[in-house]
Write a protein that holds these residues in place. Sequence first.
Motif, PDB file in Angstrom:
ATOM      1  N   SER A 116       0.834  -1.197   0.000  1.00 35.14           N
ATOM      2  CA  SER A 116       0.000   0.000   0.000  1.00 35.14           C
ATOM      3  C   SER A 116       0.873   1.253   0.000  1.00 35.14           C
ATOM      4  O   SER A 116       2.031   1.221   0.435  1.00 35.14           O
ATOM      5  CB  SER A 116      -0.921   0.023   1.221  1.00 35.14           C
ATOM      6  N   CYS A 117       0.300   2.350  -0.471  1.00 34.44           N
ATOM      7  CA  CYS A 117       1.038   3.614  -0.511  1.00 34.44           C
ATOM      8  C   CYS A 117       1.315   4.151   0.888  1.00 34.44           C
ATOM      9  O   CYS A 117       2.352   4.766   1.130  1.00 34.44           O
ATOM     10  CB  CYS A 117       0.280   4.638  -1.346  1.00 34.44           C
ATOM     11  N   ALA A 118       0.384   3.928   1.811  1.00 34.30           N
ATOM     12  CA  ALA A 118       0.600   4.386   3.184  1.00 34.30           C
ATOM     13  C   ALA A 118       1.827   3.708   3.785  1.00 34.30           C
ATOM     14  O   ALA A 118       2.695   4.362   4.381  1.00 34.30           O
ATOM     15  CB  ALA A 118      -0.633   4.109   4.030  1.00 34.30           C
ATOM     16  N   GLU A 119       1.923   2.399   3.601  1.00 36.79           N
ATOM     17  CA  GLU A 119       3.077   1.670   4.138  1.00 36.79           C
ATOM     18  C   GLU A 119       4.349   2.013   3.364  1.00 36.79           C
ATOM     19  O   GLU A 119       5.435   2.093   3.957  1.00 36.79           O
ATOM     20  CB  GLU A 119       2.799   0.174   4.099  1.00 36.79           C
ATOM     21  N   ASN A 120       4.229   2.226   2.055  1.00 37.50           N
ATOM     22  CA  ASN A 120       5.400   2.626   1.272  1.00 37.50           C
ATOM     23  C   ASN A 120       5.970   3.947   1.766  1.00 37.50           C
ATOM     24  O   ASN A 120       7.189   4.137   1.839  1.00 37.50           O
ATOM     25  CB  ASN A 120       5.030   2.748  -0.209  1.00 37.50           C
ATOM     26  N   LEU A 121       5.083   4.898   2.094  1.00 39.34           N
ATOM     27  CA  LEU A 121       5.527   6.185   2.633  1.00 39.34           C
ATOM     28  C   LEU A 121       6.271   5.991   3.940  1.00 39.34           C
ATOM     29  O   LEU A 121       7.378   6.514   4.136  1.00 39.34           O
ATOM     30  CB  LEU A 121       4.321   7.105   2.844  1.00 39.34           C
ATOM     31  N   GLU A 122       5.676   5.247   4.849  1.00 39.22           N
ATOM     32  CA  GLU A 122       6.287   5.051   6.164  1.00 39.22           C
ATOM     33  C   GLU A 122       7.635   4.345   6.047  1.00 39.22           C
ATOM     34  O   GLU A 122       8.605   4.719   6.720  1.00 39.22           O
ATOM     35  CB  GLU A 122       5.332   4.255   7.051  1.00 39.22           C
ATOM     36  N   THR A 123       7.729   3.356   5.168  1.00 35.34           N
ATOM     37  CA  THR A 123       8.987   2.629   4.984  1.00 35.34           C
ATOM     38  C   THR A 123      10.059   3.523   4.385  1.00 35.34           C
ATOM     39  O   THR A 123      11.222   3.515   4.825  1.00 35.34           O
ATOM     40  CB  THR A 123       8.760   1.403   4.077  1.00 35.34           C
ATOM     41  N   LEU A 125      10.314   6.838   4.492  1.00 28.68           N
ATOM     42  CA  LEU A 125      10.759   7.843   5.469  1.00 28.68           C
ATOM     43  C   LEU A 125      11.585   7.210   6.586  1.00 28.68           C
ATOM     44  O   LEU A 125      12.569   7.791   7.043  1.00 28.68           O
ATOM     45  CB  LEU A 125       9.551   8.575   6.048  1.00 28.68           C
ATOM     46  N   ARG A 126      11.191   6.027   7.001  1.00 22.20           N
ATOM     47  CA  ARG A 126      11.935   5.347   8.067  1.00 22.20           C
ATOM     48  C   ARG A 126      13.377   5.092   7.641  1.00 22.20           C
ATOM     49  O   ARG A 126      14.299   5.123   8.464  1.00 22.20           O
ATOM     50  CB  ARG A 126      11.233   4.043   8.426  1.00 22.20           C
ATOM     51  N   GLY A 127      13.573   4.876   6.339  1.00 24.82           N
ATOM     52  CA  GLY A 127      14.927   4.687   5.826  1.00 24.82           C
ATOM     53  C   GLY A 127      15.801   5.915   6.005  1.00 24.82           C
ATOM     54  O   GLY A 127      17.034   5.811   5.987  1.00 24.82           O
ATOM     55  N   LEU A 128      15.192   7.082   6.183  1.00 19.80           N
ATOM     56  CA  LEU A 128      15.924   8.328   6.441  1.00 19.80           C
ATOM     57  C   LEU A 128      15.861   8.713   7.916  1.00 19.80           C
ATOM     58  O   LEU A 128      16.241   9.826   8.279  1.00 19.80           O
ATOM     59  CB  LEU A 128      15.346   9.461   5.593  1.00 19.80           C
ATOM     60  N   GLY A 129      15.343   7.819   8.743  1.00 19.14           N
ATOM     61  CA  GLY A 129      15.239   8.096  10.171  1.00 19.14           C
ATOM     62  C   GLY A 129      14.084   8.988  10.547  1.00 19.14           C
ATOM     63  O   GLY A 129      14.086   9.599  11.616  1.00 19.14           O
ATOM     64  N   VAL A 175      11.728  16.565   1.982  1.00 18.41           N
ATOM     65  CA  VAL A 175      11.873  15.180   1.559  1.00 18.41           C
ATOM     66  C   VAL A 175      10.640  14.840   0.739  1.00 18.41           C
ATOM     67  O   VAL A 175       9.505  15.005   1.202  1.00 18.41           O
ATOM     68  CB  VAL A 175      11.989  14.226   2.760  1.00 18.41           C
ATOM     69  N   VAL A 176      10.857  14.417  -0.495  1.00 18.86           N
ATOM     70  CA  VAL A 176       9.769  14.031  -1.391  1.00 18.86           C
ATOM     71  C   VAL A 176       9.729  12.511  -1.466  1.00 18.86           C
ATOM     72  O   VAL A 176      10.766  11.867  -1.653  1.00 18.86           O
ATOM     73  CB  VAL A 176       9.950  14.644  -2.792  1.00 18.86           C
ATOM     74  N   VAL A 177       8.554  11.960  -1.312  1.00 20.74           N
ATOM     75  CA  VAL A 177       8.356  10.512  -1.414  1.00 20.74           C
ATOM     76  C   VAL A 177       7.380  10.235  -2.549  1.00 20.74           C
ATOM     77  O   VAL A 177       6.345  10.901  -2.659  1.00 20.74           O
ATOM     78  CB  VAL A 177       7.806   9.921  -0.099  1.00 20.74           C
ATOM     79  N   VAL A 178       7.723   9.267  -3.384  1.00 20.51           N
ATOM     80  CA  VAL A 178       6.827   8.816  -4.447  1.00 20.51           C
ATOM     81  C   VAL A 178       6.588   7.323  -4.273  1.00 20.51           C
ATOM     82  O   VAL A 178       7.534   6.551  -4.147  1.00 20.51           O
ATOM     83  CB  VAL A 178       7.401   9.094  -5.850  1.00 20.51           C
ATOM     84  N   SER A 179       5.320   6.943  -4.242  1.00 20.80           N
ATOM     85  CA  SER A 179       4.928   5.535  -4.190  1.00 20.80           C
ATOM     86  C   SER A 179       4.308   5.157  -5.528  1.00 20.80           C
ATOM     87  O   SER A 179       3.364   5.806  -5.984  1.00 20.80           O
ATOM     88  CB  SER A 179       3.919   5.297  -3.065  1.00 20.80           C
ATOM     89  N   ALA A 180       4.867   4.131  -6.177  1.00 21.01           N
ATOM     90  CA  ALA A 180       4.259   3.584  -7.395  1.00 21.01           C
ATOM     91  C   ALA A 180       3.055   2.769  -6.925  1.00 21.01           C
ATOM     92  O   ALA A 180       3.192   1.645  -6.462  1.00 21.01           O
ATOM     93  CB  ALA A 180       5.251   2.719  -8.152  1.00 21.01           C
ATOM     94  N   CYS A 181       1.882   3.376  -7.020  1.00 22.38           N
ATOM     95  CA  CYS A 181       0.695   2.843  -6.357  1.00 22.38           C
ATOM     96  C   CYS A 181       0.442   1.373  -6.726  1.00 22.38           C
ATOM     97  O   CYS A 181       0.362   1.028  -7.913  1.00 22.38           O
ATOM     98  CB  CYS A 181      -0.520   3.687  -6.718  1.00 22.38           C
ATOM     99  N   PRO A 182       0.286   0.507  -5.711  1.00 24.47           N
ATOM    100  CA  PRO A 182       0.073  -0.917  -5.965  1.00 24.47           C
ATOM    101  C   PRO A 182      -1.382  -1.307  -6.170  1.00 24.47           C
ATOM    102  O   PRO A 182      -1.711  -2.501  -6.164  1.00 24.47           O
ATOM    103  CB  PRO A 182       0.637  -1.570  -4.693  1.00 24.47           C
ATOM    104  N   GLN A 183      -2.251  -0.309  -6.372  1.00 28.25           N
ATOM    105  CA  GLN A 183      -3.677  -0.603  -6.506  1.00 28.25           C
ATOM    106  C   GLN A 183      -3.940  -1.454  -7.756  1.00 28.25           C
ATOM    107  O   GLN A 183      -3.729  -1.002  -8.883  1.00 28.25           O
ATOM    108  CB  GLN A 183      -4.471   0.694  -6.574  1.00 28.25           C
ATOM    109  N   ASP A 184      -4.381  -2.687  -7.555  1.00 32.39           N
ATOM    110  CA  ASP A 184      -4.687  -3.574  -8.673  1.00 32.39           C
ATOM    111  C   ASP A 184      -6.097  -4.149  -8.577  1.00 32.39           C
ATOM    112  O   ASP A 184      -6.461  -5.054  -9.325  1.00 32.39           O
ATOM    113  CB  ASP A 184      -3.666  -4.713  -8.771  1.00 32.39           C
TER     114      ASP A 184
END
Length: 202
Positions: A116-123, A125-129, A175-184
Amino acid sequence: MKSTSSITRVDVPARQGRAVQVGAGNLVRVSSPEGAQVGDLFAVVSADTTEHLSAAHTRGHVNRLFPHVGEQFVTTRRRPILTLVGDTSPSRHDMLIPACDPARYQQLGHPGPHASCAENLETALRGLGIEIATVPQPVNVFMDVTVNASGELVWQSSPAAPGATVTFRAELDCVVVVSACPQDLVGINGHGTGPMAIEVQG
């Protein structure tokens, strides 16, 4: 990550998200290499990550559902954070729909875990602390959601052609985050999910 002169490119694999640090004045170009792929775009202020791009505040700021080229996106404190400076797509973008999350896929009947995009965002950002308390509503680039005469939302396939781009200028260090949306499960991503790319030009 590959660098060419002053341009840094970050590939965003299908169904995943990536974060890039952007200085004020830098250009950020988001592309759909294969076309018809929606990207959830988020931006948080580097100096205070509780301040972030706000779709709701931006709608009020520009008095439309999505800024025109030359207009700005603003934060939760109504400060400009990004300016839309270029768009090679049919300019169908969305600022109404929240990021997909595990609950959304459960409601759609998907059994078990789903990216999901929500989890992709959190992951990302977490990679940058960076930890966030709430997932902001994203800017859904290349996402075509219209409102019909009855006031209902109509979810349509992204019209972005292969290589379509949308370009922003950063007005704040962020910090810009882009999630390639997994909506299928809803047909917004053409015939299937695909990759995206981010290019930062300093």
